[in-house]
Write an enzyme that holds these catalytic residues in place. Sequence first.
Site, short mmCIF file in Angstrom:
data_model
loop_
_atom_site.label_atom_id
_atom_site.label_comp_id
_atom_site.label_asym_id
_atom_site.label_seq_id
_atom_site.Cartn_x
_atom_site.Cartn_y
_atom_site.Cartn_z
N HIS A 100 0.84 -1.20 0.00
CA HIS A 100 0.00 0.00 0.00
C HIS A 100 0.87 1.25 0.00
O HIS A 100 1.95 1.25 0.58
CB HIS A 100 -0.90 0.04 1.23
CG HIS A 100 -1.72 -1.20 1.42
ND1 HIS A 100 -2.70 -1.57 0.54
CD2 HIS A 100 -1.69 -2.16 2.37
CE1 HIS A 100 -3.25 -2.70 0.95
NE2 HIS A 100 -2.65 -3.08 2.05
N GLU A 118 -1.56 -0.58 8.10
CA GLU A 118 -2.41 -1.60 8.69
C GLU A 118 -1.60 -2.44 9.67
O GLU A 118 -0.37 -2.33 9.72
CB GLU A 118 -3.03 -2.50 7.61
CG GLU A 118 -2.03 -3.38 6.87
CD GLU A 118 -2.69 -4.16 5.72
OE1 GLU A 118 -3.28 -3.52 4.83
OE2 GLU A 118 -2.58 -5.40 5.73
N HIS A 175 3.37 -7.46 1.62
CA HIS A 175 2.75 -8.36 2.59
C HIS A 175 1.70 -9.24 1.96
O HIS A 175 1.15 -8.91 0.91
CB HIS A 175 2.14 -7.55 3.74
CG HIS A 175 1.08 -6.58 3.30
ND1 HIS A 175 1.36 -5.36 2.77
CD2 HIS A 175 -0.27 -6.68 3.30
CE1 HIS A 175 0.24 -4.74 2.47
NE2 HIS A 175 -0.77 -5.52 2.77
N ARG A 195 -1.09 -4.65 -6.34
CA ARG A 195 -0.84 -6.09 -6.34
C ARG A 195 0.49 -6.36 -7.03
O ARG A 195 0.74 -5.90 -8.13
CB ARG A 195 -1.99 -6.78 -7.09
CG ARG A 195 -2.15 -8.24 -6.76
CD ARG A 195 -3.41 -8.84 -7.39
NE ARG A 195 -4.62 -8.38 -6.75
CZ ARG A 195 -5.67 -7.85 -7.41
NH1 ARG A 195 -5.64 -7.72 -8.72
NH2 ARG A 195 -6.73 -7.46 -6.75
#
Length: 322
Positions: A100, A118, A175, A195
């Site tokens: 991200h 996150e 991740h 992605r």
Amino acid sequence: MSACPELIRLKPVLHNNIWGGRKLHDVFGYDIPDGPVGECWGISAHPHGDCTVDGGPYDGCTLSQLWSEHHELFEGAEGDRFPLLIKILDAREDLSIQVHPDDEYAMANENGSLGKHECWYVMDCDEDGQIVVGQRAHDRAEFEQMVAEGRWNDMVNLIPIKPGDFFDIKPGTVHAIKGGTQILETQQSSDVTYRVYDYDRRQPDGSLRELHLKQAADVIDYDAVAPASGDVTAPEENGITKLMSCKYFEVLRIRAREGQTPVAAQDYPFMCLSVVWGEGTITSPAGVVNVKRGDHFVAPCGAGELTFEGVFSVIASYVPKA
Ligand code: ZN
């Protein structure tokens, strides 16, 4: 000054995902749609899954409605939307490997979106479970070369996991959740994902999912040091451990057991509470609430002191004071 407001119980929003399983029903007891279900959005005001209040004076309102029409419940919190998103994920299969952006990159390249920080609390996993956190290319050129040569195993940093592990996933960190894992995710309320690799899997129509390699190469933090494990090393005081802190949120693990009844002062604009294991009660000045695994609450502004009694664990989060 009115009486202290009570905890607000939320009804989660369940999402079908091709990589999901059935544990959100079988283990957590959620009412879920047919087919593979991967995501329970437990505390969310995101337009893709806006949770509804279950009971109490705001029964039937959405969290986004509370934010805009009853903002006194979040007094002191800024912004045009509820800033956090709490999910439980049930990965039956591997999720794609992704990264991200931070706020600055997302703002400039994704129509003013927020970036995404996150973190993961591992609720349960298969024996010999693993997770991807971090990557091994030292710079953009090496990353691009590894991608071109398909050297995924050299690139991704695989870490063995066990229940109770915790991972802080900063923007720019490659991740992925692997199959056989259930996690509770606390994140900024944002959806911008790049992605990197999808295991060359084909969708039912035969196509491959789109990759975002240029953006990924832009945002990966090549200097980040990948963790070796998800062990929680922060101290536990009276059952409360601060798992992480960043400018968007702080995350606590609260563990009640016999002879240990943690007390948390809810003196933030709001606090998110998700029960990840066990059952018991949370007592606030407004009353006593029975809780069990899979329950999600928002403790509003002024909820006062919360006492956790029983045998259970909660992951709590809030926006830190400036
Ligand atoms: Zn992610």
